[in-house]
Design an enzyme around this catalytic site. Structure first.
Site, PDB file in Angstrom:
ATOM      1  N   TRP A   2       0.826  -1.208   0.000  1.00 10.92           N
ATOM      2  CA  TRP A   2       0.000   0.000   0.000  1.00 10.92           C
ATOM      3  C   TRP A   2       0.861   1.259   0.000  1.00 10.92           C
ATOM      4  O   TRP A   2       0.570   2.214  -0.712  1.00 10.92           O
ATOM      5  CB  TRP A   2      -0.947  -0.031   1.180  1.00 10.92           C
ATOM      6  CG  TRP A   2      -1.980   1.053   1.242  1.00 10.92           C
ATOM      7  CD1 TRP A   2      -2.350   1.758   2.341  1.00 10.92           C
ATOM      8  CD2 TRP A   2      -2.801   1.552   0.171  1.00 10.92           C
ATOM      9  NE1 TRP A   2      -3.337   2.657   2.032  1.00 10.92           N
ATOM     10  CE2 TRP A   2      -3.636   2.556   0.698  1.00 10.92           C
ATOM     11  CE3 TRP A   2      -2.897   1.245  -1.189  1.00 10.92           C
ATOM     12  CZ2 TRP A   2      -4.558   3.262  -0.070  1.00 10.92           C
ATOM     13  CZ3 TRP A   2      -3.821   1.950  -1.969  1.00 10.92           C
ATOM     14  CH2 TRP A   2      -4.638   2.938  -1.409  1.00 10.92           C
ATOM     15  N   LYS A  13     -13.610  -3.089   9.382  1.00 13.01           N
ATOM     16  CA  LYS A  13     -13.878  -3.873   8.170  1.00 13.01           C
ATOM     17  C   LYS A  13     -12.868  -4.994   8.005  1.00 13.01           C
ATOM     18  O   LYS A  13     -13.179  -6.042   7.423  1.00 13.01           O
ATOM     19  CB  LYS A  13     -13.921  -2.969   6.936  1.00 13.01           C
ATOM     20  CG  LYS A  13     -12.616  -2.239   6.615  1.00 13.01           C
ATOM     21  CD  LYS A  13     -11.742  -2.982   5.630  1.00 13.01           C
ATOM     22  CE  LYS A  13     -10.406  -2.295   5.428  1.00 13.01           C
ATOM     23  NZ  LYS A  13      -9.540  -3.017   4.486  1.00 13.01           N
ATOM     24  N   ASP A  69     -15.431   0.425   1.743  1.00 18.29           N
ATOM     25  CA  ASP A  69     -14.271  -0.411   2.067  1.00 18.29           C
ATOM     26  C   ASP A  69     -14.708  -1.787   2.554  1.00 18.29           C
ATOM     27  O   ASP A  69     -14.074  -2.806   2.256  1.00 18.29           O
ATOM     28  CB  ASP A  69     -13.426   0.290   3.131  1.00 18.29           C
ATOM     29  CG  ASP A  69     -11.955  -0.088   3.055  1.00 18.29           C
ATOM     30  OD1 ASP A  69     -11.592  -0.932   2.214  1.00 18.29           O
ATOM     31  OD2 ASP A  69     -11.158   0.468   3.830  1.00 18.29           O
ATOM     32  N   GLU A  84      -3.883  -6.990   8.949  1.00 20.74           N
ATOM     33  CA  GLU A  84      -4.221  -6.071  10.038  1.00 20.74           C
ATOM     34  C   GLU A  84      -5.366  -6.572  10.913  1.00 20.74           C
ATOM     35  O   GLU A  84      -5.398  -6.331  12.120  1.00 20.74           O
ATOM     36  CB  GLU A  84      -4.581  -4.690   9.475  1.00 20.74           C
ATOM     37  CG  GLU A  84      -3.421  -3.923   8.849  1.00 20.74           C
ATOM     38  CD  GLU A  84      -2.548  -3.211   9.881  1.00 20.74           C
ATOM     39  OE1 GLU A  84      -2.587  -3.575  11.072  1.00 20.74           O
ATOM     40  OE2 GLU A  84      -1.818  -2.294   9.474  1.00 20.74           O
TER      41      GLU A  84
END
Length: 333
Positions: free
Chosen positions: A15, A191, A244, A281
């Site tokens: 990212w 999320k 997302d 994550e």
């Protein structure tokens, strides 16, 4: 020339590299800090991140470094270090951060040890920085290849936020301004946990109806926690919340969903994580999300079930049965 012509990117994972590429395509001069020597060397000599984002030709406007002091003259910083390592990285950057420097937080997670959001970590490490949050439905490979992507850029100072959007935005990478940093952060963190749950459902073959139910009920959990922490409902309905969530829960390209897929198929968490160099994550954020919800009296049964599985306190089958045995209730509850 942009008000923020020189952009420093802290973190050279997939990212961080994709955001460096986007900033370079927007005409910015980019310095990319990497913790790993082999990554920095590959970016500078091959113009490719062969470890985390292979087969993407990177702009020659990106200069990689392993010395965080090389970011001292940058006009703005994108902090893309993993959530559980952000505090340590920002502490290392503190001597080079001038007052008022915009630092855009791009990690999606909650610090497990303190239950702090990334903005709180920044406030505690570099209090004179000007915080912003970038979050939304965006896979690194799509962004790096210039496929159309829209994200939320949240900043309490709208003037700074608009200037950052002008610096980073292109016809293919479209940031939308928000002022609700809490909502943007909660959406990004929760999320990831929900995506693990959707992956488990997919891995167990529970069907598309269950998948849709997990997304919609998961969105309700995300919204409840965000509102309890002071976020605005509208933020969660946007790119950094619902947008997302839908993306991350719908593709095994997501590291979180692919982790859940493997769990649902019977692979142990240790085996999954031992085969990964990149960070997942949601695994680290799950216990923090659940504890944060408990402290604020928020029910999050899906996130709780995922956390129980990750912690080894419940099998996948038992966690599913526990969810399905919950009492019937109002949909808005």
């Amino acid at each position: 020339m942009s008000e923020y012509q020189s952009i420093g990117v802290i973190g050279a994972g997939a990212w961080g590299t994709a955001l460096a590429q986007t900033a370079a395509k927007a005409g910015r001069d980019v310095t990319l800090w990497s913790f790993e020597n082999d990554v920095a060397e590959a970016v500078n000599t091959k113009h490719e991140n062969t470890i985390y984002l292979p087969d993407v030709a990177l702009s020659t406007a990106i200069v990689a470094t392993t010395s965080i002091s090389d970011l001292d003259a940058c006009d703005a910083i994108l902090a893309v270090a993993p959530a559980q390592h952000l505090r340590r990285v920002l502490e290392g950057f503190l001597p080079y951060a001038r007052p008022g420097l915009p630092i855009v937080l791009c990690a999606k997670g909650i610090e497990q040890s303190s239950l702090s959001m990334m903005t709180q970590v920044l406030k505690e490490t570099i209090p004179a920085a000007l915080p912003a949050v970038l979050s939304g439905p965006s896979f690194a490979i799509d962004t790096a290849q210039g496929l159309p992507t829209a994200v939320t850029l949240a900043c309490a100072d709208e003037t700074v936020g608009n200037a950052l959007i002008e610096a980073l935005g292109t016809s293919r990478f479209r940031p939308y301004l928000a002022t609700d940093l809490i909502g943007a952060e909660i959406g990004g963190a929760v999320k990831n946990v929900l995506a693990i749950g959707c992956g488990i459902s997919e891995g167990k073959g529970l069907g598309k109806s269950a998948h849709a139910a997990l997304i919609s009920r998961g969105f309700a959990e995300m919204t409840r926690l965000a509102l309890a922490l002071g976020a605005q409902r509208e933020t969660l309905a946007g790119l950094c919340g619902l947008g997302d969530l839908v993306l991350t829960c719908s593709s095994p390209q997501s590291r979180n969903m692919s982790c859940g897929l493997a769990l649902g198929r019977g692979v142990s968490l240790d085996d999954i994580m031992s085969g990964r160099r990149a960070v997942t994550e949601g695994v680290a954020s799950a216990p923090a999300v659940v504890e944060l919800a408990r402290r604020h009296g928020v029910e999050m049964p899906i996130c709780e079930a995922v956390n129980e599985i990750l912690a080894g306190r419940a099998s996948v089958d038992d966690a599913i049965e526990t969810l399905l045995a919950r009492p019937f209730t109002l949909e808005t509850a």
